[in-house]
Motif scaffolding. Structure first.
Motif, PDB file in Angstrom:
ATOM      1  N   MET A 197       0.330  53.631  -4.301  1.00 33.57           N
ATOM      2  CA  MET A 197       0.110  52.358  -3.608  1.00 33.57           C
ATOM      3  C   MET A 197       1.199  52.152  -2.562  1.00 33.57           C
ATOM      4  O   MET A 197       2.391  52.251  -2.864  1.00 33.57           O
ATOM      5  CB  MET A 197       0.127  51.182  -4.588  1.00 33.57           C
ATOM      6  N   GLN A 223       1.994  55.945  -8.201  1.00 28.19           N
ATOM      7  CA  GLN A 223       0.585  56.356  -8.150  1.00 28.19           C
ATOM      8  C   GLN A 223       0.071  56.397  -6.711  1.00 28.19           C
ATOM      9  O   GLN A 223      -1.065  56.768  -6.484  1.00 28.19           O
ATOM     10  CB  GLN A 223      -0.281  55.393  -8.972  1.00 28.19           C
ATOM     11  N   ILE A 254      -0.184  42.980 -10.266  1.00 22.54           N
ATOM     12  CA  ILE A 254       0.174  44.184  -9.510  1.00 22.54           C
ATOM     13  C   ILE A 254      -0.958  45.210  -9.548  1.00 22.54           C
ATOM     14  O   ILE A 254      -1.229  45.890  -8.566  1.00 22.54           O
ATOM     15  CB  ILE A 254       1.476  44.818 -10.073  1.00 22.54           C
ATOM     16  N   TYR A 255      -1.646  45.318 -10.681  1.00 27.00           N
ATOM     17  CA  TYR A 255      -2.611  46.402 -10.887  1.00 27.00           C
ATOM     18  C   TYR A 255      -3.873  46.288 -10.043  1.00 27.00           C
ATOM     19  O   TYR A 255      -4.542  47.287  -9.810  1.00 27.00           O
ATOM     20  CB  TYR A 255      -2.928  46.535 -12.372  1.00 27.00           C
ATOM     21  N   PRO A 315       5.839  47.552 -13.420  1.00 25.17           N
ATOM     22  CA  PRO A 315       4.500  47.666 -12.822  1.00 25.17           C
ATOM     23  C   PRO A 315       4.537  48.078 -11.342  1.00 25.17           C
ATOM     24  O   PRO A 315       3.712  48.875 -10.898  1.00 25.17           O
ATOM     25  CB  PRO A 315       3.903  46.270 -12.989  1.00 25.17           C
ATOM     26  N   GLU A 360       5.400  51.797 -11.201  1.00 34.27           N
ATOM     27  CA  GLU A 360       4.240  52.584 -11.631  1.00 34.27           C
ATOM     28  C   GLU A 360       3.195  52.690 -10.535  1.00 34.27           C
ATOM     29  O   GLU A 360       2.716  53.781 -10.213  1.00 34.27           O
ATOM     30  CB  GLU A 360       3.639  51.951 -12.890  1.00 34.27           C
ATOM     31  N   LYS A 361       2.819  51.562  -9.945  1.00 34.99           N
ATOM     32  CA  LYS A 361       1.798  51.567  -8.883  1.00 34.99           C
ATOM     33  C   LYS A 361       2.282  52.336  -7.655  1.00 34.99           C
ATOM     34  O   LYS A 361       1.513  53.071  -7.031  1.00 34.99           O
ATOM     35  CB  LYS A 361       1.418  50.142  -8.492  1.00 34.99           C
ATOM     36  N   ASP A 375      -3.988  46.838  -3.463  1.00 35.65           N
ATOM     37  CA  ASP A 375      -4.075  48.061  -2.662  1.00 35.65           C
ATOM     38  C   ASP A 375      -2.761  48.313  -1.923  1.00 35.65           C
ATOM     39  O   ASP A 375      -2.497  49.433  -1.472  1.00 35.65           O
ATOM     40  CB  ASP A 375      -5.206  47.939  -1.633  1.00 35.65           C
TER      41      ASP A 375
END
Length: 184
Positions: A68, A66, A31-32, A59, A62-63, A35
């Motif tokens: 995404m 942030q 996941i990290y 995850p 979280e993304k 894009d």
């Protein structure tokens, strides 16, 4: 651009988009590096079980928080909503709305007028009638069917209650534009 595709049954529209490198998601670490992420499927329970079993819920949350871009299609819509009618499923809880699933089980295809995608209707394929029954004011409604919300956007979050007919790439292009704007 690295786009993750988390789908238990890959839609042919995504498989044929040659300008992208799709990353199939099965582990939290994958996941990290993304894009953008597309969560697709017609079976809510199967998609939810996959997310939980593979420890992907946190995850993805979280993304998304942030910034995404995440696009939830059908079961993805249901699991992205902060509230779900009649369900206690563990979910992503990202979009400010209430998801519901109609008992109408038949597959059907409908032309949808989505202003953000141009004047020509988008042909949406519904395998189950998953939709948003209610949204908060910060959620932009993009399309209705039978007076129910079938496409909406909240910032970096996009949801649609339908999958795409082969050859229809405007919703995918719209999502990719969201990803490009996020990268700029």
């Amino acid at each position: 651009m690295q786009i993750g595709l988390l789908s238990l049954s890959i839609d042919p529209v995504f498989g044929k988009h040659n300008s992208l490198t799709w990353t199939g998601i099965t582990t939290p670490g994958e996941i990290y590096g993304l894009d953008g992420l597309i969560l697709a499927g017609s079976n809510i329970r199967e998609l939810q079980d996959f997310l939980v079993k593979n420890r992907l819920v946190d995850p993805i949350r979280e993304k998304a928080k942030q910034g995404m871009p995440v696009w939830g299609i059908q079961a993805g819509l249901y699991l992205m909503a902060k509230r779900r009618s009649g369900s206690s499923l563990a979910a992503l809880d990202l979009m400010d709305g209430t998801a519901a699933c109609s008992t109408e089980g038949a597959k059907f295809t409908v032309p949808l007028h989505i202003q953000a995608l141009g004047p020509e209707p988008v042909c949406g394929i519904f395998d189950r009638f998953i939709y948003l029954s209610q949204v908060e004011p910060q959620v932009g409604i993009m399309a209705y069917h039978r007076e129910r919300i079938v496409m909406a956007r909240q910032g970096n979050l996009l949801v649609s209650a339908f999958r795409l007919q082969a050859g229809e790439d405007r919703p995918l292009s719209y999502f990719l534009q969201m990803v490009r704007e996020n990268l700029d």
